[in-house]
Design an enzyme around this catalytic site. Structure first.
Site, short mmCIF file in Angstrom:
data_model
loop_
_atom_site.label_atom_id
_atom_site.label_comp_id
_atom_site.label_asym_id
_atom_site.label_seq_id
_atom_site.Cartn_x
_atom_site.Cartn_y
_atom_site.Cartn_z
CD GLU A 117 -43.61 57.49 -23.79
OE1 GLU A 117 -42.89 58.46 -24.09
OE2 GLU A 117 -43.20 56.46 -23.22
CE LYS B 249 -39.18 55.41 -21.65
NZ LYS B 249 -40.26 56.24 -22.22
CG ASP C 284 -38.76 37.61 -22.90
OD1 ASP C 284 -38.96 38.67 -22.27
OD2 ASP C 284 -38.30 36.59 -22.38
CG HIS D 71 -44.87 63.63 -24.95
ND1 HIS D 71 -44.88 62.31 -25.33
CD2 HIS D 71 -45.17 63.65 -23.62
CE1 HIS D 71 -45.16 61.56 -24.28
NE2 HIS D 71 -45.34 62.34 -23.24
#
Length: 428
Positions: free
Chosen positions: A86, A264, A280, A378
């Site tokens: 991203e 998030k 992990d 973005h």
């Protein structure tokens, strides 16, 4: 040195070609020539190694790795690799870290490196008596655990304590034993699972109860990483921006719909470092989201407030079960080199760096949301991806992206039209 006089000692990677960036990072991190050459390879894991990491391996998937610069963590200059597809994430971390440097950078701490293994006991007619019987065997349980991993014991880790819980379920009461194990520089999943399996049969002998599940908990709340930092209003656009960020945080802390997106965004930074270092991601993400809901309501992982001097203060606390030994951290050659870039010498040190990244990433997202909006920066950074999707290659990628930005129309259709115009011009 006063915080206001701190200057970056890290190279500015902005605008440099990938090869030049790599050599700058290698020089800062002290990478060897072999390590640098490894990172320069287009695919830097051999199929034979990948084939031993998972079952039915057929190929590998390359993910871009960017390096965030400008982080001052506990007074130390830090570069951090982020593996993520991203756009904006690396820029957010870099820009946000630089904005808090004048106030001293990021300060971190860690609660410890203790992991929890759970042993579930079912069909227990007398749960309170069973609990007492288990607690009486604490020292024997500890000896069983330590016998499973003498190396961990020599490294200063091993058994620390037990907890015995009685929980009510739809199937009736269950007794759950927690083994508290200090796993030191390992994430520790295999270690604590082995210990749980060694202890379970003895529990049946001692209590008559039936052991069922024997596995670690990814809610590693004895292994909390914390970070906090201060941003001065003058460095972030003024008091109005400061107050808007606090209001944005209040929204996330009160509303699970917003909190989910807020967290998030935090995990954009955290998971990218976890992945880059061969740790992990699923375990860390599960622990983080569970911790965000520990009050019974899903809330923001970060907190934002204004201090007595009028500065913006941010803090974060979340489980961070990462390691430097074992798993892909040691198996994957690229993960080993990227771990070297961080400069972390212990699992605790790595966890603290990752928490710092999560905090500054959150600041970057909140700053963008409360000022120009998330899409302006973005989508501008996303323009290159759109150009590639439209078929642009080579120098056309940058040119098509710049033209889309100038036209304020960043989509595949516009990219194809611009690309067709450029091809027509070349044909003439």
């Amino acid at each position: 040195m006063q915080p206001e006089t701190i200057k970056t000692q890290q190279p500015d990677l902005t605008g440099a070609a990938p090869a030049a960036r790599l050599h700058q990072v290698a020089a800062f991190a002290g990478l060897s020539a072999d390590q640098t050459a490894h990172l320069a390879q287009p695919s830097n894991i051999e199929r034979s190694i990948a084939d031993h990491m998972i079952e039915n391996m057929v190929t590998t998937l390359a993910i871009p790795v960017g390096v965030a610069t400008g982080l001052l963590v506990d007074g130390q200059e830090v570069m951090v690799p982020l593996a993520i597809e991203e756009t904006s994430i690396v820029s957010f971390v870099t820009d946000s870290a630089r904005k808090c440097r004048p106030a001293g950078g990021i300060t971190t701490s860690m609660s410890g490196t203790v992991m929890i293994a759970q042993i579930q006991l079912v069909h227990v007619p007398d749960p309170y008596r069973t609990r007492t019987l288990i607690l009486e065997r604490r020292d024997e349980i500890g000896a069983l655990c330590d016998a499973c991993d003498p190396t961990l014991l020599r490294m200063g880790g091993g058994f620390r304590d037990i907890e015995v819980r009685i929980i009510d379920t739809a199937a009736g009461p269950m007794v759950v034993l927690h083994l508290l194990i200090d796993t030191r520089d390992a994430m520790g999943a295999n270690t604590v699972n082995t210990m749980a399996e060694a202890v379970a049969p003895r529990l049946k002998e001692w209590t008559g109860a039936q052991p069922l599940l024997r596995i670690l908990s990814n809610l590693a709340d004895r292994r909390l990483a914390r970070a906090h930092a201060t941003w001065r209003p003058a460095d972030i656009g003024g008091e109005a921006v400061r107050d808007a960020i606090v209001l944005a945080y209040r929204f996330a802390d009160a509303d699970p719909y917003r909190a989910t997106t807020n967290n998030k965004g935090i995990m954009n930074g955290i998971s990218a470092v976890v992945l880059a270092t061969g740790n992990d991601t699923r375990a860390v993400e599960a622990g983080a989201h569970a911790y965000a809901a520990r009050s019974g309501r899903y809330r923001s992982l970060s907190q934002w407030e204004v201090d007595a001097e009028g500065n913006l203060c941010g803090s974060i606390e979340l489980p961070m079960a990462v390691g430097l030994v074992g798993g892909a951290t040691r198996t994957h050659p690229t993960a080993r080199v990227l771990l070297a870039i961080t400069g972390a010498k212990t699992a605790e040190g790595l966890a603290r760096i990752i928490a710092a990244v999560g905090l500054v990433q959150n600041f970057g997202a909140l700053h963008a949301l409360t000022t120009d909006g998330i899409q302006k920066g973005h989508m501008a950074r996303h323009a290159s991806n759109v150009a590639i999707d439209a078929g642009a290659v080579g120098e056309d990628v940058a040119q098509v992206a710049q033209e889309m930005i100038a036209r304020r129309s960043i989509n595949v259709e516009t990219a194809k039209a611009i690309l067709a115009e450029r091809q027509s011009q070349r044909a003439d």
